[in-house]
Design a protein around this motif. Structure first.
Motif, PDB file in Angstrom:
ATOM      1  N   HIS A  53     -44.279   8.896 -24.870  1.00 45.10           N
ATOM      2  CA  HIS A  53     -43.584   7.660 -24.508  1.00 45.10           C
ATOM      3  C   HIS A  53     -42.070   7.834 -24.564  1.00 45.10           C
ATOM      4  O   HIS A  53     -41.352   7.458 -23.659  1.00 45.10           O
ATOM      5  N   SER A  78     -46.452   3.859 -32.844  1.00 45.96           N
ATOM      6  CA  SER A  78     -47.662   3.958 -32.027  1.00 45.96           C
ATOM      7  C   SER A  78     -48.612   4.968 -32.658  1.00 45.96           C
ATOM      8  O   SER A  78     -48.177   5.957 -33.245  1.00 45.96           O
ATOM      9  N   ASP A  86     -55.327   9.979 -27.291  1.00 44.11           N
ATOM     10  CA  ASP A  86     -55.020   8.721 -26.621  1.00 44.11           C
ATOM     11  C   ASP A  86     -54.356   7.725 -27.568  1.00 44.11           C
ATOM     12  O   ASP A  86     -54.615   7.726 -28.771  1.00 44.11           O
ATOM     13  N   GLY A  88     -53.660   3.564 -28.110  1.00 46.57           N
ATOM     14  CA  GLY A  88     -54.114   2.248 -27.693  1.00 46.57           C
ATOM     15  C   GLY A  88     -53.256   1.107 -28.194  1.00 46.57           C
ATOM     16  O   GLY A  88     -53.647  -0.043 -28.081  1.00 46.57           O
ATOM     17  N   ALA A  93     -48.838   2.647 -25.732  1.00 47.84           N
ATOM     18  CA  ALA A  93     -50.202   2.308 -25.320  1.00 47.84           C
ATOM     19  C   ALA A  93     -50.465   2.781 -23.894  1.00 47.84           C
ATOM     20  O   ALA A  93     -49.636   2.623 -23.004  1.00 47.84           O
ATOM     21  N   GLY A  94     -51.634   3.404 -23.701  1.00 49.35           N
ATOM     22  CA  GLY A  94     -52.020   3.903 -22.391  1.00 49.35           C
ATOM     23  C   GLY A  94     -51.583   5.324 -22.114  1.00 49.35           C
ATOM     24  O   GLY A  94     -51.977   5.911 -21.115  1.00 49.35           O
ATOM     25  N   SER A  95     -50.788   5.897 -23.003  1.00 53.25           N
ATOM     26  CA  SER A  95     -50.366   7.288 -22.810  1.00 53.25           C
ATOM     27  C   SER A  95     -51.238   8.216 -23.650  1.00 53.25           C
ATOM     28  O   SER A  95     -51.985   7.769 -24.514  1.00 53.25           O
ATOM     29  N   SER A  96     -51.139   9.496 -23.359  1.00 52.48           N
ATOM     30  CA  SER A  96     -51.923  10.497 -24.087  1.00 52.48           C
ATOM     31  C   SER A  96     -51.044  11.677 -24.462  1.00 52.48           C
ATOM     32  O   SER A  96     -50.115  12.028 -23.725  1.00 52.48           O
TER      33      SER A  96
END
Length: 138
Positions: A53, A78, A86, A88, A93-96
């Motif tokens: 991120h 996060s 992953d 959440g 959120a939504g990144s890996s």
């Protein structure tokens, strides 16, 4: 024995933290990576040592902050699943996480990722990588 370079013994990976090592990618970019404990087989996973991120190191030399099987981003808090990579929650959120392929045999961890060459234990000495500006501590 796997085709690859030995990184460390599985026992060298802290139960609540990370084992820091350095790799070089195919474009000769030096990167930091971490081994973290994982409940799934083979018991450890490897990721590049930064939050996708915002370019922040998880392990700044004293181990990544972890809680309940998740890696904690030191800037925004996060949480990344240590086994799947992953996120959440929070700003990431939504990144890996970016994986580094490893194999485990006879209690040793080997780098088997064709995209990386093992350089050394520990982080990079150049201070050019991301560092956290967070006030968070764990």
């Amino acid at each position: 024995m796997p085709e690859g370079t030995r990184i460390a013994a599985v026992d060298a990976v802290p139960e609540r933290g990370s084992y820091l090592f350095s790799v070089e990618d195919a474009f000769t970019n030096e990167r930091e990576a971490i081994l973290v404990p994982c409940e799934d087989e083979p018991g450890v996973e490897a990721w590049l040592n930064n939050c996708p991120h915002e370019d922040q190191r998880f392990d700044r030399g004293d181990g990544a902050a972890m809680r309940d099987g998740e890696i904690i981003c030191p800037k925004h808090g996060s949480l990344f699943d240590a086994c799947e990579g992953d996120c959440g929650n929070g700003p990431a959120a939504g990144s890996s996480l970016r994986p580094v392929e490893i194999a485990v045999e006879d209690g040793d961890v080997f780098l088997v990722d064709d995209g990386y060459t093992y350089l050394k234990d520990g982080g990079l000495d150049d201070d050019e990588g991301p560092s956290s500006t967070s006030h968070l501590s764990f």
